[in-house]
Design a protein around this motif. Sequence first.
Motif, short mmCIF file in Angstrom:
data_model
loop_
_atom_site.label_atom_id
_atom_site.label_comp_id
_atom_site.label_asym_id
_atom_site.label_seq_id
_atom_site.Cartn_x
_atom_site.Cartn_y
_atom_site.Cartn_z
N ARG A 43 10.21 -19.72 -40.83
CA ARG A 43 10.77 -20.50 -42.04
C ARG A 43 11.04 -21.96 -41.73
O ARG A 43 10.71 -22.36 -40.83
CB ARG A 43 12.41 -20.15 -41.86
CG ARG A 43 12.53 -18.65 -42.05
CD ARG A 43 14.08 -18.08 -41.94
NE ARG A 43 14.45 -16.82 -42.71
CZ ARG A 43 14.27 -15.72 -41.74
NH1 ARG A 43 13.78 -15.72 -40.62
NH2 ARG A 43 14.43 -14.47 -42.52
N HIS A 44 10.78 -22.63 -43.18
CA HIS A 44 10.83 -24.20 -42.77
C HIS A 44 11.83 -24.72 -43.91
O HIS A 44 11.71 -25.32 -45.00
CB HIS A 44 9.49 -24.37 -43.87
CG HIS A 44 8.21 -23.38 -43.30
ND1 HIS A 44 7.54 -24.08 -42.09
CD2 HIS A 44 7.52 -22.64 -43.47
CE1 HIS A 44 6.57 -23.46 -42.01
NE2 HIS A 44 6.46 -22.37 -42.79
N PRO A 45 12.98 -24.86 -43.19
CA PRO A 45 14.17 -25.55 -44.01
C PRO A 45 13.91 -27.07 -43.94
O PRO A 45 13.32 -27.68 -42.96
CB PRO A 45 15.38 -25.23 -42.92
CG PRO A 45 14.68 -25.02 -41.78
CD PRO A 45 13.29 -24.22 -41.91
N TYR B 122 5.25 -14.43 -51.18
CA TYR B 122 6.40 -14.17 -52.27
C TYR B 122 7.59 -15.29 -52.62
O TYR B 122 8.16 -15.24 -53.52
CB TYR B 122 6.85 -13.06 -51.98
CG TYR B 122 6.12 -11.77 -51.84
CD1 TYR B 122 4.94 -11.66 -52.41
CD2 TYR B 122 6.57 -10.36 -51.34
CE1 TYR B 122 4.14 -10.35 -52.53
CE2 TYR B 122 6.14 -9.36 -51.28
CZ TYR B 122 4.64 -9.09 -51.80
OH TYR B 122 4.02 -8.17 -52.08
N ARG B 123 7.58 -15.97 -51.33
CA ARG B 123 8.85 -17.06 -51.28
C ARG B 123 8.92 -17.87 -52.53
O ARG B 123 8.14 -18.57 -52.75
CB ARG B 123 8.71 -17.69 -50.12
CG ARG B 123 9.21 -16.97 -48.79
CD ARG B 123 8.88 -17.92 -47.67
NE ARG B 123 9.68 -17.33 -46.30
CZ ARG B 123 9.17 -17.70 -44.94
NH1 ARG B 123 8.37 -18.68 -45.01
NH2 ARG B 123 9.78 -17.11 -44.01
N GLN C 250 20.19 -21.41 -44.62
CA GLN C 250 20.44 -21.59 -46.24
C GLN C 250 20.57 -22.97 -46.47
O GLN C 250 21.48 -23.56 -45.84
CB GLN C 250 21.41 -20.25 -46.64
CG GLN C 250 22.74 -20.69 -46.26
CD GLN C 250 23.84 -19.84 -46.65
OE1 GLN C 250 23.33 -18.68 -47.23
NE2 GLN C 250 24.89 -20.32 -47.00
N VAL C 251 20.53 -23.03 -47.88
CA VAL C 251 20.97 -24.26 -48.64
C VAL C 251 22.17 -23.87 -49.46
O VAL C 251 21.95 -23.01 -50.15
CB VAL C 251 20.09 -24.84 -49.43
CG1 VAL C 251 20.41 -26.24 -50.01
CG2 VAL C 251 18.72 -25.32 -48.94
N ASN C 252 23.04 -24.86 -49.41
CA ASN C 252 24.33 -24.65 -50.12
C ASN C 252 24.56 -25.97 -50.99
O ASN C 252 24.62 -26.93 -50.72
CB ASN C 252 25.85 -24.61 -49.29
CG ASN C 252 25.75 -23.42 -48.30
OD1 ASN C 252 25.14 -22.30 -48.82
ND2 ASN C 252 26.57 -23.40 -47.18
N VAL C 253 24.55 -25.62 -52.34
CA VAL C 253 24.72 -26.53 -53.44
C VAL C 253 26.07 -26.43 -54.13
O VAL C 253 26.57 -25.19 -54.59
CB VAL C 253 23.39 -26.34 -54.42
CG1 VAL C 253 23.54 -27.38 -55.41
CG2 VAL C 253 22.23 -26.51 -53.75
N ARG C 254 26.72 -27.53 -53.99
CA ARG C 254 28.04 -27.48 -54.65
C ARG C 254 28.23 -28.54 -55.69
O ARG C 254 28.16 -29.79 -55.56
CB ARG C 254 29.06 -28.01 -53.45
CG ARG C 254 30.67 -27.99 -53.91
CD ARG C 254 31.59 -28.36 -52.55
NE ARG C 254 32.77 -28.53 -53.22
CZ ARG C 254 33.85 -29.13 -52.36
NH1 ARG C 254 33.59 -29.45 -51.38
NH2 ARG C 254 35.10 -29.17 -52.98
N ALA D 55 14.15 -20.84 -46.44
CA ALA D 55 12.87 -20.28 -45.98
C ALA D 55 11.69 -21.34 -46.06
O ALA D 55 10.89 -21.79 -45.38
CB ALA D 55 12.58 -19.08 -46.58
N LEU D 56 11.89 -22.13 -47.46
CA LEU D 56 11.02 -23.36 -47.74
C LEU D 56 11.81 -24.50 -48.18
O LEU D 56 13.15 -24.37 -48.35
CB LEU D 56 10.26 -23.04 -49.04
CG LEU D 56 9.11 -21.85 -48.91
CD1 LEU D 56 8.55 -21.60 -50.15
CD2 LEU D 56 8.13 -22.31 -47.96
#
Length: 291
Positions: free
Chosen positions: A87-89, A146-147, A229-233, A245-246
Amino acid sequence: MVSKVQIRSQFDLLNDLTNLFIDDLKECGYSKADFYQLPDVGCNDEKIVPNSINVTKITEDAAHKSILNSFGDIYKKSGLSSRVLKRHPGLLVIKNADQQHLVARIQQLNKAKAAFKECILAIDNNDARFEAVHNAIPNLITLAAYRKIHFEVNSPYSVRFTWMHKHATKTLTKKMALEMLEKSAGYSNPRMIDQQSWQSLVAQEKLRVASLGDKDKLRIRRPTRVSPQVNVRYTAQDRYHVSAALPFILINPEPDVKLGILSDYLKPDGHPRKKEYDFLVDRLYMEQIES
């Protein structure tokens, strides 16, 4: 049957669009580039679920280079697991970009990824699918190809990172669950004192399942590896999260957007899902679905 030419054609389109996307990013100015390097998982370690994950933060030009390289990281590497995907955060904040062009490019690339996935999944048999893909594109990790690339153009209140405890779900009938337990009764389990104790445990599980009605439904909620994971608010109610993952692309945001970091992962005490759910068969994470 999907042909080798069809698979290769779909992949070549995906690959060409990926390279064009990377070229676009090279031309864009950026105000922030953060990349979070995670430890590699070797072939011998893919069954080990880690209790902690150390994150190495890379910034500025080195991060920008790593972010660009991550979009093309879709091939198996010697000695590394192809089952536990790398994974590439990361976060790339683009400034003064041609927003319409860049968004169109990302959407076009994501569409090509979805079409490639659809092409591969049209092959029903798993073994035939594996053979067809790797005959057409040797060493490709299909799940990595697929990502989806996630991005945001509207300026949110914050973009932050966290770790998600995911789970895989499978719905079963009573009959299917009993058949599963019947098979497992014949297995050996080194964690048990002896085979008789193991069979006794499975027999008790079968009794609990057998006590259900024939129309009752069951579900397995098996935990999988933790993932970033990314959380967008925008507001307390208006928020969403996507896979990290990207790297996440934030396009032309306002300067006051709050940006977070990905911290090291440390497994919490106790199992959160076993506290949250009342499992009928604890070791299998099997629960009854309320009608």
